[in-house]
Every structure is written in structure tokens, then in C-alpha cells.
Design a protein around this motif. Structure first.
Motif, short mmCIF file in Angstrom:
data_model
loop_
_atom_site.label_atom_id
_atom_site.label_comp_id
_atom_site.label_asym_id
_atom_site.label_seq_id
_atom_site.Cartn_x
_atom_site.Cartn_y
_atom_site.Cartn_z
N PHE A 178 41.80 15.60 51.77
CA PHE A 178 41.81 14.15 51.70
C PHE A 178 41.31 13.55 53.00
CE2 PHE A 178 44.04 10.26 52.81
CZ PHE A 178 43.63 9.43 51.79
N ILE A 179 41.80 14.07 54.13
CA ILE A 179 41.39 13.55 55.42
C ILE A 179 39.91 13.82 55.65
CG2 ILE A 179 41.68 13.84 57.92
CD1 ILE A 179 44.61 14.45 57.39
N HIS A 180 39.49 15.00 55.23
CA HIS A 180 38.10 15.40 55.39
C HIS A 180 37.19 14.42 54.66
CE1 HIS A 180 34.65 18.25 55.31
NE2 HIS A 180 34.47 17.75 54.11
N ARG A 181 37.52 14.08 53.42
CA ARG A 181 36.69 13.18 52.64
C ARG A 181 36.75 11.77 53.20
NH1 ARG A 181 33.04 16.29 50.38
NH2 ARG A 181 33.99 17.98 49.19
N ALA A 182 37.94 11.34 53.60
CA ALA A 182 38.09 9.99 54.11
C ALA A 182 37.26 9.79 55.37
CB ALA A 182 39.56 9.70 54.40
N LEU A 183 37.29 10.76 56.26
CA LEU A 183 36.51 10.67 57.48
C LEU A 183 35.03 10.71 57.17
CD1 LEU A 183 38.56 12.92 59.91
CD2 LEU A 183 38.12 10.50 60.17
N LYS B 198 34.87 8.76 68.19
CA LYS B 198 35.98 8.69 69.13
C LYS B 198 37.29 8.74 68.37
CE LYS B 198 33.29 5.93 72.39
NZ LYS B 198 32.06 6.12 71.59
N PRO B 199 38.35 9.25 68.98
CA PRO B 199 39.64 9.34 68.28
C PRO B 199 40.13 7.97 67.82
CG PRO B 199 39.67 10.64 70.29
CD PRO B 199 38.40 9.85 70.33
N ASP B 200 40.72 7.94 66.65
CA ASP B 200 41.29 6.71 66.11
C ASP B 200 42.52 6.33 66.93
OD1 ASP B 200 42.44 4.69 64.65
OD2 ASP B 200 42.13 5.65 62.71
N PRO B 201 42.52 5.15 67.58
CA PRO B 201 43.68 4.76 68.40
C PRO B 201 44.97 4.63 67.59
CG PRO B 201 42.18 2.91 68.09
CD PRO B 201 41.48 4.13 67.57
N LYS B 202 44.85 4.58 66.27
CA LYS B 202 46.03 4.47 65.41
C LYS B 202 47.00 5.62 65.63
CE LYS B 202 47.24 4.18 60.49
NZ LYS B 202 46.71 4.15 59.11
N TYR B 203 46.47 6.80 65.99
CA TYR B 203 47.31 7.98 66.16
C TYR B 203 47.46 8.38 67.63
CZ TYR B 203 46.43 8.22 61.19
OH TYR B 203 46.33 7.91 59.86
N ALA B 204 47.21 7.42 68.53
CA ALA B 204 47.34 7.69 69.96
C ALA B 204 48.80 7.56 70.39
CB ALA B 204 46.44 6.76 70.76
N ASP C 87 38.20 14.64 78.85
CA ASP C 87 38.02 13.23 78.49
C ASP C 87 37.02 13.03 77.35
OD1 ASP C 87 39.83 12.51 80.41
OD2 ASP C 87 38.33 11.87 81.88
N LEU C 88 36.33 14.09 76.95
CA LEU C 88 35.25 13.93 75.97
C LEU C 88 35.42 14.83 74.74
CD1 LEU C 88 32.13 13.64 78.32
CD2 LEU C 88 33.28 11.81 77.07
N ILE C 89 36.64 15.22 74.45
CA ILE C 89 36.86 16.04 73.26
C ILE C 89 36.70 15.15 72.02
CG2 ILE C 89 38.51 17.46 71.99
CD1 ILE C 89 39.85 18.08 74.67
N PRO C 90 35.71 15.42 71.18
CA PRO C 90 35.52 14.56 70.00
C PRO C 90 36.56 14.88 68.93
CG PRO C 90 33.93 16.34 69.97
CD PRO C 90 34.69 16.47 71.27
#
Length: 257
Positions: A4-9, A44-50, A202-205
Motif C-alpha cells: 500500500f505504501i509502495h503504491r501510494a508513494l 525528501k522525507p515526509d515531515p509528517k513522520y518526523a 543529512d542526505l539519506i533519501p
């Protein structure tokens, strides 16, 4: 859940465009800006899960102690120190909250959780305890219960800005709807779901976008085809295949008869 996450992304990344090879070369050769500057073309990482992961110190280890920690809603964990940026040295024993780790893994997916840098806050007690240490960490290993997916152990490694970390970065496939081979009724053989890179902390995608929109039957993408920030170094062979458009499955061929 991971699918699900794979498809959503995948759907969210349809608008991304990559720099040309000339642009990447310019970025690498230029002294300003630094090659460690974040580039807009890459995810970039979604700040929602920061979230800041909360932890308390743990004095000793062992099976009995670990069992007691899990019984009261804690996950026995370890933070390895960074020495040369790649290998763990001295370790700190901690416990994190089961519910928080379970929630992060559920929302992000296991491979995405293991490729994301988090702030880790160690306090004398959860909530209002005295702050002992605050540090950035990368989850290195995650052990889940086979039946319930409850987190049993988590290993973290320190991720200061100057660290170079080996990271298995998840792949997100896009362009299935316009892929010439798939539109002909062929199928996608997914060979790799993560690829290992040496990354500045600082640059891990959060993922690598894999574009299938031009693949026809028999064609494949290899690791060297992946478009990533120029500061990332591929650890595996660039000729290793990532995916390939294959002929119709035997079951599909039988249905047509």
C-alpha cells in the motif's frame, strides 16, 4: 501494508523530474554550492513522520530483562556510537516505547523506517524525566514478532551530520500505467526492492524513484540507471539488475488457450 505504501508513494512521485547528467556533473564540479546541498529534484522525507523517538536508559541486558521490558510496553534497544562513520563502537543500552515504534513502522513500512534518520531523546523517565541525551540516529536493525509484528528489538546507529552511513534505500516504482511492455500484457519482474548506498547522514533519501515509463518487453533497469544525489555512492555493482519487463506468465498463457 508495504505494498500500500509502495503504491501510494508511486502515485505521489509522478511529477518528479531528474537533473540531466550535465547538471549533475556541474553540481559535483562546482565549489559553491557544496555537493552536500540538498537538490530539489530528489525526494525528501515526509515531515509528517518526523517524530522524536523517546527512550530511557537500560542498565543491563539479557533475555530475562528483555522479556520484562516487553511486558511493560518497552522495546529493548541499543544505540551504537559513530567512530569512522560506518561501524558501531561503544554502545548505549536503552528502551523505547513499543507503541511508538509499532506506529512508525506501520505508517512508514519496515524498509522505509530503516532508511530514515530520527531524533532520539533519552530521558531518565518517559515524558517529564530529565534529559540525558538528544542525538540523531538511523535505525539499523528491527526484529518483529512473526505472528503479531510487535517490535521485539531495535538497533540504532548514531547519525551526526559528518557521518557516512551504509543504507538500504527502498525503491518506489512509477510509470506502470504508461509502460509500453506492461500495456502489451507483459509483467514486471521486480528483482530488487532496496539498494545499498553510502550516504551522508543529512542526505539519506526516503526512497529512490524508479521510472518504468519507457521500458518495453525484455528491457531492464540496472543499479547504475538509478538517479540519486551525486553525493551518494553505490556500494553494489552498477550492473546488477533492478527490474525487467518479462513475457506473459505461464498461468496467463494457459488462460488464453
Amino acid at each position: 501494508m508495504a505494498l500500500f505504501i509502495h503504491r501510494a508513494l508511486s502515485n505521489k512521485t509522478l511529477h518528479l523530474r531528474f537533473f540531466s547528467q550535465a547538471a549533475l556533473a556541474l553540481d559535483q564540479s562546482s565549489s559553491s554550492p557544496s555537493p552536500l546541498t540538498s537538490l530539489e529534484a530528489f525526494p525528501k522525507p515526509d515531515p509528517k513522520y518526523a517524530e522524536t523517538i523517546l527512550a530511557v536508559p537500560r542498565a543491563i541486558s539479557g533475555k530475562n530483562i528483555a522479556a520484562k521490558e516487553r511486558k511493560v510496553g518497552r522495546v529493548p534497544s541499543i544505540v551504537f556510537e559513530q567512530e569512522d562513520g560506518q561501524h558501531g563502537g561503544n554502545k548505549r543500552l536503552i528502551s523505547v516505547q513499543t507503541n511508538q515504534i509499532r506506529k512508525l513502522v506501520k505508517h512508514l513500512g519496515e524498509s522505509f523506517f530503516l532508511s530514515r534518520v530520527f531524533d532520539l531523546e533519552v530521558r531518565s523517565d518517559f515524558g517529564t524525566g530529565d534529559l540525558i541525551e538528544k542525538v540523531r540516529v538511523l535505525p539499523r536493525k528491527l526484529h518483529l514478532h512473526a505472528g503479531t509484528d510487535a517490535p521485539l528489538n531495535v538497533t540504532f546507529i548514531r547519525a551526526p551530520s559528518n557521518a557516512l552511513l551504509k543504507v538500504d534505500i527502498p525503491l518506489v516504482f512509477r510509470g506502470e500505467d504508461v509502460c509500453p511492455g506492461l500495456r502489451k500484457g507483459l509483467y514486471l519482474n521486480t528483482i530488487k526492492r532496496t539498494v545499498k548506498f553510502l550516504c551522508p547522514a543529512d542526505l539519506i533519501p526516503p526512497y529512490i524513484d524508479v521510472d518504468l515509463s519507457e521500458l518495453d518487453g525484455g528491457q531492464k533497469l540496472v543499479m547504475g540507471d538509478l538517479k540519486v544525489h551525486p553525493a551518494l555512492k553505490l556500494i553494489q555493482s552498477k550492473d546488477e539488475p533492478v527490474c525487467k519487463i518479462m513475457g506473459a506468465r505461464v498461468s496467463d498463457q494457459q488462460k488464453k488457450k
